[in-house]
Design a protein around this motif. Structure first.
Motif, PDB file in Angstrom:
ATOM      1  N   ASP A 121     -21.602 164.287   4.566  1.00  0.00           N
ATOM      2  CA  ASP A 121     -21.272 165.493   3.780  1.00  0.00           C
ATOM      3  C   ASP A 121     -22.319 165.684   2.676  1.00  0.00           C
ATOM      4  O   ASP A 121     -22.742 166.801   2.402  1.00  0.00           O
ATOM      5  CB  ASP A 121     -19.884 165.365   3.143  1.00  0.00           C
ATOM      6  CG  ASP A 121     -18.781 165.651   4.148  1.00  0.00           C
ATOM      7  OD1 ASP A 121     -19.126 166.046   5.280  1.00  0.00           O
ATOM      8  OD2 ASP A 121     -17.601 165.461   3.813  1.00  0.00           O
ATOM      9  N   GLU A 154     -25.382 167.174   4.174  1.00  0.00           N
ATOM     10  CA  GLU A 154     -25.213 168.590   4.547  1.00  0.00           C
ATOM     11  C   GLU A 154     -25.186 169.499   3.317  1.00  0.00           C
ATOM     12  O   GLU A 154     -25.849 170.543   3.289  1.00  0.00           O
ATOM     13  CB  GLU A 154     -23.938 168.786   5.381  1.00  0.00           C
ATOM     14  CG  GLU A 154     -23.913 170.194   5.932  1.00  0.00           C
ATOM     15  CD  GLU A 154     -22.786 170.472   6.907  1.00  0.00           C
ATOM     16  OE1 GLU A 154     -22.257 169.553   7.523  1.00  0.00           O
ATOM     17  OE2 GLU A 154     -22.452 171.675   7.034  1.00  0.00           O
ATOM     18  N   TYR A 155     -24.448 169.088   2.289  1.00  0.00           N
ATOM     19  CA  TYR A 155     -24.400 169.922   1.079  1.00  0.00           C
ATOM     20  C   TYR A 155     -25.770 169.958   0.395  1.00  0.00           C
ATOM     21  O   TYR A 155     -26.140 170.969  -0.204  1.00  0.00           O
ATOM     22  CB  TYR A 155     -23.319 169.428   0.122  1.00  0.00           C
ATOM     23  CG  TYR A 155     -21.918 169.791   0.585  1.00  0.00           C
ATOM     24  CD1 TYR A 155     -21.522 171.126   0.657  1.00  0.00           C
ATOM     25  CD2 TYR A 155     -21.002 168.821   0.962  1.00  0.00           C
ATOM     26  CE1 TYR A 155     -20.249 171.472   1.099  1.00  0.00           C
ATOM     27  CE2 TYR A 155     -19.723 169.158   1.402  1.00  0.00           C
ATOM     28  CZ  TYR A 155     -19.359 170.485   1.474  1.00  0.00           C
ATOM     29  OH  TYR A 155     -18.107 170.834   1.907  1.00  0.00           O
ATOM     30  N   ALA A 205     -20.369 179.970  24.209  1.00  0.00           N
ATOM     31  CA  ALA A 205     -21.004 179.244  23.098  1.00  0.00           C
ATOM     32  C   ALA A 205     -22.498 179.054  23.391  1.00  0.00           C
ATOM     33  O   ALA A 205     -23.339 179.212  22.485  1.00  0.00           O
ATOM     34  CB  ALA A 205     -20.331 177.898  22.909  1.00  0.00           C
ATOM     35  N   GLN A 248     -25.646 180.718  21.384  1.00  0.00           N
ATOM     36  CA  GLN A 248     -26.728 179.900  20.844  1.00  0.00           C
ATOM     37  C   GLN A 248     -28.093 180.443  21.258  1.00  0.00           C
ATOM     38  O   GLN A 248     -29.023 180.483  20.460  1.00  0.00           O
ATOM     39  CB  GLN A 248     -26.584 178.483  21.383  1.00  0.00           C
ATOM     40  CG  GLN A 248     -26.351 177.497  20.299  1.00  0.00           C
ATOM     41  CD  GLN A 248     -25.626 176.306  20.836  1.00  0.00           C
ATOM     42  OE1 GLN A 248     -25.599 176.050  22.034  1.00  0.00           O
ATOM     43  NE2 GLN A 248     -25.036 175.562  19.955  1.00  0.00           N
ATOM     44  N   ARG A 300     -29.051 169.758  10.338  1.00  0.00           N
ATOM     45  CA  ARG A 300     -27.589 169.671  10.340  1.00  0.00           C
ATOM     46  C   ARG A 300     -27.079 169.332  11.745  1.00  0.00           C
ATOM     47  O   ARG A 300     -26.202 168.489  11.922  1.00  0.00           O
ATOM     48  CB  ARG A 300     -27.002 170.997   9.867  1.00  0.00           C
ATOM     49  CG  ARG A 300     -25.501 170.945   9.663  1.00  0.00           C
ATOM     50  CD  ARG A 300     -24.998 172.187   9.030  1.00  0.00           C
ATOM     51  NE  ARG A 300     -25.218 173.335   9.882  1.00  0.00           N
ATOM     52  CZ  ARG A 300     -25.350 174.585   9.437  1.00  0.00           C
ATOM     53  NH1 ARG A 300     -25.319 174.828   8.147  1.00  0.00           N
ATOM     54  NH2 ARG A 300     -25.526 175.581  10.265  1.00  0.00           N
ATOM     55  N   LEU A 301     -27.688 169.969  12.707  1.00  0.00           N
ATOM     56  CA  LEU A 301     -27.300 169.737  14.096  1.00  0.00           C
ATOM     57  C   LEU A 301     -27.521 168.284  14.489  1.00  0.00           C
ATOM     58  O   LEU A 301     -26.664 167.657  15.122  1.00  0.00           O
ATOM     59  CB  LEU A 301     -28.144 170.658  14.984  1.00  0.00           C
ATOM     60  CG  LEU A 301     -27.685 170.896  16.392  1.00  0.00           C
ATOM     61  CD1 LEU A 301     -26.307 171.509  16.405  1.00  0.00           C
ATOM     62  CD2 LEU A 301     -28.648 171.841  17.091  1.00  0.00           C
ATOM     63  N   ARG A 346     -25.080 165.851  12.174  1.00  0.00           N
ATOM     64  CA  ARG A 346     -23.664 166.013  12.562  1.00  0.00           C
ATOM     65  C   ARG A 346     -23.479 165.620  14.026  1.00  0.00           C
ATOM     66  O   ARG A 346     -22.485 164.981  14.375  1.00  0.00           O
ATOM     67  CB  ARG A 346     -23.216 167.462  12.369  1.00  0.00           C
ATOM     68  CG  ARG A 346     -22.931 167.838  10.948  1.00  0.00           C
ATOM     69  CD  ARG A 346     -21.641 167.227  10.450  1.00  0.00           C
ATOM     70  NE  ARG A 346     -21.415 167.593   9.066  1.00  0.00           N
ATOM     71  CZ  ARG A 346     -20.642 166.922   8.238  1.00  0.00           C
ATOM     72  NH1 ARG A 346     -20.043 165.826   8.628  1.00  0.00           N
ATOM     73  NH2 ARG A 346     -20.472 167.319   6.999  1.00  0.00           N
ATOM     74  N   GLY A 347     -24.444 166.007  14.842  1.00  0.00           N
ATOM     75  CA  GLY A 347     -24.352 165.668  16.263  1.00  0.00           C
ATOM     76  C   GLY A 347     -24.318 164.171  16.456  1.00  0.00           C
ATOM     77  O   GLY A 347     -23.516 163.645  17.219  1.00  0.00           O
ATOM     78  N   LEU A 397     -21.002 162.744  15.143  1.00  0.00           N
ATOM     79  CA  LEU A 397     -19.836 163.066  15.964  1.00  0.00           C
ATOM     80  C   LEU A 397     -20.027 162.696  17.437  1.00  0.00           C
ATOM     81  O   LEU A 397     -19.262 163.114  18.300  1.00  0.00           O
ATOM     82  CB  LEU A 397     -19.509 164.561  15.823  1.00  0.00           C
ATOM     83  CG  LEU A 397     -19.264 165.007  14.370  1.00  0.00           C
ATOM     84  CD1 LEU A 397     -19.379 166.503  14.236  1.00  0.00           C
ATOM     85  CD2 LEU A 397     -17.924 164.530  13.868  1.00  0.00           C
ATOM     86  N   ILE A 441     -22.198 163.513  19.705  1.00  0.00           N
ATOM     87  CA  ILE A 441     -22.559 164.525  20.704  1.00  0.00           C
ATOM     88  C   ILE A 441     -23.776 163.957  21.451  1.00  0.00           C
ATOM     89  O   ILE A 441     -24.705 163.441  20.824  1.00  0.00           O
ATOM     90  CB  ILE A 441     -22.903 165.879  20.032  1.00  0.00           C
ATOM     91  CG1 ILE A 441     -21.653 166.420  19.297  1.00  0.00           C
ATOM     92  CG2 ILE A 441     -23.400 166.899  21.049  1.00  0.00           C
ATOM     93  CD1 ILE A 441     -21.889 167.685  18.503  1.00  0.00           C
ATOM     94  N   MET A 495     -29.438 172.427  21.920  1.00  0.00           N
ATOM     95  CA  MET A 495     -28.992 173.318  20.852  1.00  0.00           C
ATOM     96  C   MET A 495     -30.050 173.512  19.762  1.00  0.00           C
ATOM     97  O   MET A 495     -29.951 174.433  18.953  1.00  0.00           O
ATOM     98  CB  MET A 495     -27.710 172.766  20.215  1.00  0.00           C
ATOM     99  CG  MET A 495     -26.486 172.888  21.121  1.00  0.00           C
ATOM    100  SD  MET A 495     -25.301 171.590  20.799  1.00  0.00           S
ATOM    101  CE  MET A 495     -24.312 172.335  19.583  1.00  0.00           C
TER     102      MET A 495
END
Lengths: 215, 330
Positions: B63, B66-67, B266, B270, B309-310, B313-314, B317, B319, B327
């Motif tokens: 977080d 990202e922020y 989706a 993209q 971010r991708l 976060r990817g 999480l 991915i 992506m």
């Protein structure tokens, strides 16, 4: 059944009391048989509810996995700020209707919902600045909420049935091991006392006859 | 409007310097092979160090990263506004107004749902003209007061009871204003870019609402009447088409878009977003002495934030790297 377990001192050893006890024993045994049948039927209901709850749980887990994946993609592509902002737009809370249904005389909840699943244009956020990733995550979380409600209903049913089984088991045990044996014991004691009284009476009559013959 | 002369030579040299600090495209692929701690260290040791240090008291972990990316984006864009003069300044400021609108939408949504000020503040990205302190002050007021205040200031249109309709109207007004200003400045390429942006915006709305089987009137209401290809006339043509037929039709309309007819919405979305950024990046090299160079940098920076971010976060999480790679905007 209440007076069946009274100590002999509190019961008059009379013939009418003996008849009353016999009636109580018969009544208790009928009750015992019925409660045993109820317990067995509840067990069957419990197994059926457990199976349904297990299926509901599995479906919930599956949907939750999908929802997590969808929200992960939305978070990665749209960012946490946009995702949170879209979530803020949902102002309504789902209506949950709790009704009662009857299983073997037990009142169990029947939970249904309205307005959990929404159309894309009913979710509160503007369509322009959101994405299909957010739509998909919202859609799958709506399904998760529905599945949680279904699972909650079955789990509530299981809890109620278990409580009822426990209560019925206690009653069956009380009848089997305490009330009926005590009633039988009291009956036997009264019977013994009455037999004794009869013998005493015979003895007294014999004694009187003997005295009358002697005089 | 600023009367100052344009300072393209100075601005372009500063933009070149800022561009050189951007993460090279090749690094994204390298990052995909790294573990998450390595990636976060790579990011926190570079251009984002100051932002991460500043926010480290409020956020933790991914977080925080990202922020910090959002804060860095805001600062970089602000720097660009400060460096520019004349019509470039006006156009960049107007371009950044979209962030103001996003912030306003977040505040209105949050206050309507009675979300606390702190949580709303976390969704704000202070890029636009509105001061962050003013936005924060809005988060502490109730929904009705904020709406009235913004209506009185002419920031949002009045007479809309539904928030989603208001948001849609805000977007329409914004693009109409932006197009008007660009036409006034006779910036042909920029106008083309903006019209394409409207087309892509309309296209995404059309596909999403078609997928949802939304009533035709709803689609028409949501569409911006400014596009070049995806116009209300095109929407009428698609009226009786199914989602799948609409996708095939769109593919004919935009043959350069890289998606298959059976791709999920989706993925199509993209590709649409990616193609727009890449188109903007391409035209930014056409005229060095125009606001296009600034647009190119704005898009490149935005692309960097999207990609970072991708990736983080990817990775967080789980991915699959292949999916993340597809992506990425590169």
């Amino acid at each position: 059944m209440g007076g069946g377990n009274l100590p002999l001192a509190e019961v008059n050893p009379t013939r009418s009391e003996l008849l009353e006890l016999k009636r109580k024993i018969e009544f208790s045994q009928v009750g015992y048989d019925l409660l045993k049948k109820k317990r067995d039927a509840l067990m069957l209901e419990l197994f059926a509810a457990i199976k349904k709850a297990k299926d509901a749980r599995e479906e919930l887990d599956r949907e939750y996995e999908i929802a997590l994946e969808k929200i992960a993609v939305a978070q990665a592509t749209d960012g946490i700020a946009k995702l949170k902002s879209s979530a803020f737009a949902r102002t309504d809370t789902p209506d949950i209707i709790v009704e009662k249904q009857n299983i073997m005389g037990i009142e169990v909840p029947h939970i249904s919902t309205v307005s959990v699943r929404k159309k894309l244009y009913e979710r509160g956020y503007g369509i322009g600045n959101t994405s299909s990733r957010i739509d998909e995550a919202s859609y799958h979380y709506e399904i998760v909420v529905e599945k949680i409600i279904i699972a909650a209903e079955f789990e509530a049913i299981i809890k109620r049935i278990l409580t009822e089984i426990e209560r019925t088991k206690r009653r069956v045990n009380a009848l089997e091991h305490r009330i009926i044996p005590q009633l039988i014991e009291t009956q036997q004691k009264i019977q013994t006392r009455l037999n004794e009284q009869e013998r005493e009476n015979i003895f007294v009559i014999k004694k009187i006859k003997k005295c009358m013959r002697g005089s | 409007m600023h009367k100052m002369d344009e300072n393209y030579a100075y601005l372009n040299s500063r933009i070149s310097a800022m561009k050189s600090k951007l993460i090279p495209m090749i690094s994204y692929k390298k990052m995909l092979l790294m573990e998450l701690p390595e990636i976060t260290r790579y990011i926190s040791e570079g251009e984002y160090k100051k932002d991460i240090t500043e926010l480290s008291r409020s956020f933790r972990g991914i977080d925080l990263i990202e922020y910090s990316l959002n804060l860095n984006l805001a600062r970089t864009y602000q720097k660009l506004i400060d460096l520019s003069t004349g019509k470039t300044h006006d156009i960049i400021k107007l371009y950044m107004k979209r962030w103001d609108l996003e912030n306003i939408k977040s505040i209105l949504r949050g206050r309507l749902s009675d979300v606390n000020s702190k949580e709303i503040a976390e969704t704000l990205i202070p890029v636009g003209e509105m001061k962050f302190s003013y936005l924060i002050s809005l988060t502490k007021k109730d929904y009705g007061t904020i709406k009235k205040e913004l209506e009185n200031k002419g920031i949002i249109p009045s007479g809309y009871a539904s928030l989603s309709e208001l948001e849609s109207e805000l977007d329409k007004n914004y693009y109409a204003e932006m197009l008007h200003v660009i036409k006034t400045h006779e910036e042909k390429e920029l106008e083309q870019y903006l019209l394409r942006e409207v087309d892509m915006h309309n296209l995404k709305i059309l596909l999403r609402l078609k997928k949802e089987n939304a009533p035709f009137e709803r689609i028409v209401n949501e569409i911006m009447p400014l596009g070049r290809k995806v116009t209300p006339g095109y929407i009428i043509k698609c009226k009786d088409l199914t989602f799948e037929e609409t996708v095939s039709n769109v593919k004919k309309l935009f043959p350069t878009l890289q998606f298959r007819s059976d791709d999920s919405i989706a993925i199509i979305e993209q590709e649409v977003d990616k193609s727009l950024i890449l188109y903007g990046e391409k035209i930014s090299h056409l005229h060095m002495f125009s606001p296009l160079a600034s647009l190119g940098f704005i898009l490149r920076k935005y692309m960097e934030i999207l990609n970072l971010r991708l990736i983080i976060r990817g990775k967080q999480l789980n991915i699959p790297p292949k999916t993340i790679e597809r992506m990425l905007v590169v």
